[in-house]
Design an enzyme around this catalytic site. Structure first.
Site: not given
Ligand code: NAD
Length: 314
Positions: A151, A175
């Site tokens: 960004r 982050h």
């Molecule tokens: P989301 O809710 O759309 O997806 C999460 C998925 O994890 C769901 O489909 C859920 O069923 C699955 N899940 C939960 N427990 C599980 C398990 N025990 N085994 C297998 N699957 C399981 O969320 P998202 O928007 O995809 O975000 C996912 C993560 O990424 C979040 O923690 C979010 O904060 C993070 N994120 C990080 C960044 C970054 O820059 N690092 C950016 C955006 C989001």
């Protein structure tokens, strides 16, 4: 090149799609506790394949991780009403332990890319869980500030009228809110920023600097306000990491890794520019910081360490 993605939600499935678009892998397995979701996401991506390349994307279970070079952890649970940040972290740590233990069982040589938030804390704990199973820390990479750095470069490139590929500048530390934008050593095509400004006669002052800094720092908040969550940027960052590892690209990205000590803070996980290749993390670049930036980095590192201490106490 085979990649496993655990968590086929918005981030995991967008990463899978970006991996396919980048042709960074030819086999992607999606694993989610909600199998209906992973089956649906895999099918949707499969329908894009005839327009892109002959790859394979499917929903699977942990034993399908056999042969994976890279495993992406994007599984997470979201905050329940009345739940504290710490309670949420505890539930996400339970998910993490389940994911790491199962994944290492079937793909003991894989490199892990951790995306789940809070990414520095989750990466720190991943290194701990993985080391109990014999996986070295070089193979655990947090996405960290890769996106924040992108960004920063994109905004600088736009302001100076240059392709961001030629803009070198880093966002380091957490982050999150305490991340540190390193202004002291930005270069454009090898030319120091100050000289580039003179060369192109571009307007640059404290207001513009503050505006860029605020846009980088608040980017995720703004996106979440508008559409609920962020996933295209992080999906592309994950895909690029997969490509770097798969092709042994030896590229430099600000990934989050666990370090023994940094700016006087012991055993903490944060982002710095690293060389990355086929074996994972190849080491941190000796980035020169000015005094003010060192202090900001120390504050950021202490914030992460305090969060880890708070977690350890519970
Ligand atoms: P989301 O809710 O759309 O997806 C999460 C998925 O994890 C769901 O489909 C859920 O069923 C699955 N899940 C939960 N427990 C599980 C398990 N025990 N085994 C297998 N699957 C399981 O969320 P998202 O928007 O995809 O975000 C996912 C993560 O990424 C979040 O923690 C979010 O904060 C993070 N994120 C990080 C960044 C970054 O820059 N690092 C950016 C955006 C989001």
């Amino acid at each position: 090149m085979k990649v496993g993605i655990i968590g086929a939600g918005l981030v995991g499935s967008t990463a899978a799609y970006a991996i396919i678009l980048l042709k960074a892998a030819n086999e992607v397995v999606l694993i989610d506790k909600n199998t209906k979701r992973s089956i649906a996401e895999a099918a949707d991506i499969q329908h894009a394949l005839p327009f892109i390349s002959a790859s394979d994307v499917y929903s699977g279970s942990y034993d399908d991780l056999k042969g994976c070079k890279v495993i992406v952890h994007a599984a997470g649970v979201s905050q329940k009403p009345g739940e504290t940040r710490l309670m949420l972290l505890e539930r996400n740590t339970a998910v993490l332990r389940e994911v790491i233990t199962n994944a290492i069982k079937y793909a003991p040589d894989a490199i892990f890319i951790i995306a789940t938030n809070p990414v520095d804390i989750i990466t720190h704990l991943s290194v701990g869980f993985a080391s109990e199973l014999g996986v070295p820390r070089e193979r655990i990479i947090g996405t960290g500030t890769t996106l924040d750095t992108a960004r920063f470069r994109a905004l600088l490139g736009r302001h100076f009228g240059v392709d961001p590929h030629h803009v070198h500048g880093y966002v380091v530390g957490e982050h999150g809110d305490s991340e540190v934008l390193i202004w002291s050593n930005i270069d454009v095509g090898g030319v120091a920023l100050i000289d580039f400004i003179k060369f192109r006669k571009v307007e640059f002052n404290t207001d513009i600097k503050d505006e860029i800094e605020n846009s980088v720092r608040n980017a995720a908040y703004k996106i979440i306000e508008g559409k609920g969550s962020t996933y295209y940027g992080i999906g592309a960052a994950i895909a690029r990491l997969v490509e770097i590892i798969g092709r042994d690209n030896r590229a430099i990205l600000t990934i989050s890794t666990r370090v023994k000590e940094i700016v006087g803070v012991k055993d903490v996980t944060l982002s710095l520019p690293h060389l990355i290749g086929g074996e994972g993390d190849l080491g941190v670049l000796p980035l020169k910081l000015i005094e003010k930036e060192k202090i900001l980095l120390e504050t950021s590192a202490r914030i992460i360490r305090n969060k880890l201490d708070e977690y350890d106490r519970n």
